[in-house]
Design an enzyme around this catalytic site. Structure first.
Site, short mmCIF file in Angstrom:
data_model
loop_
_atom_site.label_atom_id
_atom_site.label_comp_id
_atom_site.label_asym_id
_atom_site.label_seq_id
_atom_site.Cartn_x
_atom_site.Cartn_y
_atom_site.Cartn_z
N ASP A 130 0.86 -1.18 0.00
CA ASP A 130 0.00 0.00 0.00
C ASP A 130 0.90 1.23 0.00
O ASP A 130 2.06 1.17 0.43
CB ASP A 130 -0.88 -0.02 1.24
CG ASP A 130 -1.74 1.23 1.36
OD1 ASP A 130 -2.40 1.59 0.38
OD2 ASP A 130 -1.71 1.85 2.44
N ASP A 181 -7.17 -1.82 3.96
CA ASP A 181 -6.22 -2.85 3.55
C ASP A 181 -6.53 -4.21 4.16
O ASP A 181 -5.94 -5.22 3.75
CB ASP A 181 -4.79 -2.45 3.96
CG ASP A 181 -4.33 -1.17 3.28
OD1 ASP A 181 -4.61 -1.04 2.08
OD2 ASP A 181 -3.70 -0.33 3.94
N ASP A 202 -1.71 -0.60 6.05
CA ASP A 202 -1.83 -0.04 7.41
C ASP A 202 -3.23 0.42 7.77
O ASP A 202 -3.44 0.90 8.88
CB ASP A 202 -0.86 1.14 7.58
CG ASP A 202 -1.42 2.43 6.97
OD1 ASP A 202 -2.02 2.36 5.88
OD2 ASP A 202 -1.26 3.50 7.59
#
Length: 776
Positions: free
Chosen positions: A323, A523, A519
């Site tokens: 990410d 996600d 995080d």
């Protein structure tokens, strides 16, 4: 009915066999039996010794048979079957000491493996806690709060400040200021205008607004995220134990050798001797010890691995999906630059903006206040402060009416302001405009910056064997591609929703063992869908941590590279120990088959093999070469000191660039004053910092980096910084002697200033990536 009555006790017995209480109890009992038997033998009570050792053996046989049955029901036979045969054989021929030793090894292995493999549940408490339970619906009688399940498409809703948008809908007010980070991971707020879509789960960061529902609770975005995480988590298959994979061929080989020895010699004792030395203690202990040692080593580096299977899988990973926001970037905006209108200075602009914003909870305001304080600016106490959500703040600072925020006025922009707009577009930055007494006075550019340790982490991940690095983000493609280009990633997928991330993870899993790093709540489904989910747990959401197999407990992405290196080394040592132990066992089996080893002697020999492989497995506790070098306390203190000085010197870099920009307006007194101020800051603050780095920091880092040559290129940058600084100083002295800047000085002076600014930014970035990232 009868089938149900049979299945329920079976499930209960399976749960009992898998419980940690049984493992710990068995370990305690077998250890006590072995020690007690030894004490009895020493006291001359051989019968009591055999009794105690026999009890320890029997205590291990019962649960071991259960473990074998559970394994057989799942379709595979593991190392426990060899242990059961060996334990039964020792009881049959009266070799109770050998049986007690095997029982202790079995209990120790199960306990170690249970500690390494028992993973925390992938519950979705954080996701569910964030979800709203009710909504405010507008009716003919006013606004009433109703359960969320009663909301239907077409209902008119009111979303108050700070509330979570309950269902998907369209904005019916003039605008809505939303914090969409829970879905996209992006920290900056967005403005949705009338008719634009607002998704459930995002937070209202502005004033109350009207929303026209376009979906029910179950059909809305946030409910879909919860379902995705549940489905993806259910897809994760249990990891086959490393020991069981090797036992697949070792088990039939050991049984065949024992059977042939019995048939050839007619002696059951010889067959038992073969089984005793074939007892897979290298498998029962070596692999779990190496894995547990790896888990311990990882925890010291700030990496929490939920189970041994995750560590084994991470060591086999070849694809890594990352990410962007909060993983490769800091996840919160920071001041990129401060631009001042002619007649003002960047420090003045930042001081006024931070003074007005110092009591605001807005994420951009906090970034400006932090930067001003880091630069030791004296902030004034504002009065009459009012804040318009989504636009900015107004108030009085030092007797002047000040505004900081969005500039939506129809006024004609001056040239310097147009340049700010262009730069914000090119840099992907957000602009906070400062107006003093209704006149544009400056601008603060803010951006979510790249983590200092991210480039270093990417290089180390590639050297560790990660072959494919992709970035997945909900951010805009332009910003995402810029970050990917700096890091040298293999690909970018931008503008993604959680469902898109899950689909990409599944596609990559079909090609190779895949890890996903994230995080945020958005996600969590992707983390659960990957072979290995890694959460940035220091500041990340609880949901992402609970959906992950590995949690980075420090706010550093380079710890992931440490985790990969530790996982690979632990797995390599586990394989070495297991294979080495089995080869030694095979040699002992051959000797036992030919009658050269009796069961008791074979048990002692097996213990020697066990000690050897366990000592080898314990090497996983030590740092490997691929791990980040450790700094001495002195070097670590210097790194922290100079990292803080870098933050303090940002205004010097801004002053150098501002002086170069000012020269574009001509060689007037204002331009000379700007250059003189820049030169003063360079002489008083920058050059002493660079000199101290060269003579204090670099020598302290050299041992950890492999010698003084490792800092040679950075020392060359210091030389160039000194050269440009001396050239600028010469220009200033020449201008002071001649009463002003001469036209023939302009090109070279401007080139020196822009060049120094560029070299300093690159030099700072290199130090932060290569050196400052070494400090924990």
């Amino acid at each position: 009915m009868n089938r149900a009555l049979l299945v329920a006790p079976l499930r209960r017995s399976t749960a009992v066999l898998a419980s940690s209480r049984l493992e710990h109890g068995l370990l305690a009992f077998t250890a006590a039996a072995l020690v007690g038997g030894g004490v009895a033998l020493f006291a001359g009570a051989a019968g009591i010794a055999d009794l105690l050792w026999g009890l320890g053996t029997v205590a291990a046989v019962v649960p071991a048979v259960g473990w074998v049955l559970v394994a057989l029901r799942r379709g595979h036979a593991g190392v426990d079957l060899i242990a059961v045969l060996a334990l039964g054989g020792t009881l049959a021929v009266g070799e109770y000491l050998a049986g007690a030793l095997i029982a202790l090894m079995l209990a120790t292995g199960r306990t170690l493996e249970g500690a390494a493999q028992r993973r925390a549940s992938h519950d979705l408490h954080a996701l569910l806690a964030h979800a709203p339970r009710s909504a405010r619906r507008r009716t003919d009688d006013g606004v009433v709060r109703v359960p969320l399940g009663e909301i239907a498409a077409g209902d008119s809703l009111v979303v108050g400040p700070g509330e979570v948008v309950p269902v998907d809908g369209r904005v019916e007010s003039a605008e809505a200021v939303l914090d969409e980070s829970v879905l996209t991971g992006e920290p900056l707020q967005v403005t949705r205008h009338r008719g634009e879509r607002a998704r459930s789960g995002v937070v209202n960061a502005g004033g109350a607004f009207d929303l026209r529902a376009t979906a029910t609770e179950q059909d809305s975005t946030y409910a879909g995220i919860v379902r995705l995480a549940q489905q993806a988590g259910a897809e994760s298959a249990p990891v086959v134990r490393l020991a069981d994979r090797y036992a697949a061929w070792f088990l039939p080989l050991a049984v065949a050798a024992a059977a042939l020895a019995w048939l050839a010699s007619g002696s059951a004792v010889r067959a038992v001797a073969v089984l005793v030395v074939a007892t897979p203690c290298p498998l029962l202990l070596a692999a779990p010890v190496a894995v547990v040692s790896g888990l311990s080593r990882a925890s010291r580096r700030g990496v929490l691995v939920r189970d041994g299977g995750a560590l084994e899988n991470l060591g086999r990973a070849r694809t890594l999906l990352l990410d962007k926001t909060g993983t490769l970037t800091l996840g919160r905006p920071r001041v990129l630059d401060v631009v001042a209108a002619p007649g003002h200075t960047p420090a003045e602009v930042l001081r006024l903006a931070a003074s007005l914003d110092q009591f605001s909870p807005h994420v951009l305001a906090q970034a400006m206040v932090d930067t001003a304080r880091n630069r030791r600016l004296e902030l004034s106490v504002p009065s009459g402060v009012t804040e318009e959500p989504g636009r900015g703040a107004r108030g009085v600072v030092d007797g002047h009416r000040v505004f900081i925020g969005r500039d939506d006025s129809a006024r004609v922009r001056p040239a310097w302001a147009k340049a700010v707009d262009n730069r914000a577009f090119l840099d992907g930055a957000t602009v906070a405009w400062l107006a003093v007494d209704e006149r544009l006075t400056g601008a603060v550019l803010l951006r979510d910056p790249l983590r200092h340790d991210a480039p270093h982490a990417v290089r180390r991940l590639r050297s560790a064997g990660i072959e494919r690095l992709l970035m997945l983000t909900g951010d805009r493609p332009t910003t995402a591609h810029e970050v990917a280009a700096v890091l040298g990633l293999d690909g970018v997928r931008a503008g993604l929703a959680p469902v898109d991330k899950v689909a990409i993870v599944r596609g990559e899993r079909a090609r190779a063992v895949t890890a996903m790093v994230g995080d945020g709540v958005n996600d969590a489904p992707a983390l659960a869908a990957a072979d290995i989910g890694v959460a940035m747990g220091a500041r990340g959401s609880t949901a992402s941590s609970e959906a992950a197999d590995i949690v980075l407990t420090t706010d550093r992405v380079d710890r992931l590279a440490d985790a990969v290196a530790i996982a690979q080394r632990s797995r390599r040592i586990a394989v070495q120990s297991a294979l080495g132990g089995m080869l030694l066992s095979l040699a002992a089996m051959a000797a036992a088959a030919f009658g050269l080893l009796q069961p008791a002697v074979g048990a002692l020999l097996q213990e020697g093999i066990d000690v050897a492989v366990i000592l080898n497995a314990l090497r996983a506790l030590r740092a490997g070469r691929a791990e980040q070098p450790a700094l001495t306390p002195t070097a670590e203190a210097l790194v922290r000191r100079f990292a803080a000085e870098h933050d303090d010197l940002r205004d010097v870099l801004a002053s150098v660039r501002a002086a170069a920009d000012r020269l574009c307006d001509g060689p007037g007194p204002a331009a000379l004053a700007s250059v003189e101020e820049a030169q003063r800051l360079i002489t008083e603050r920058l050059l002493p910092h660079e000199y101290a780095e060269e003579h204090q920091l670099y020598p302290a880092l050299a041992p950890a980096l492999g010698g003084p040559e490792s800092t040679a290129t950075m020392s060359r940058a210091h030389v160039e910084i000194g050269r440009l600084s001396r050239r600028i100083d010469a220009h200033v002295r020449l201008a002071q002697e001649n009463g002003g800047l001469a036209p023939d000085q302009m090109d070279d002076l401007r080139s020196c200033l822009y060049g120094l600014n560029t070299v300093l930014r690159l030099h700072f970035a290199q130090e932060e990536e290569n050196y400052f990232s070494l400090a924990p």
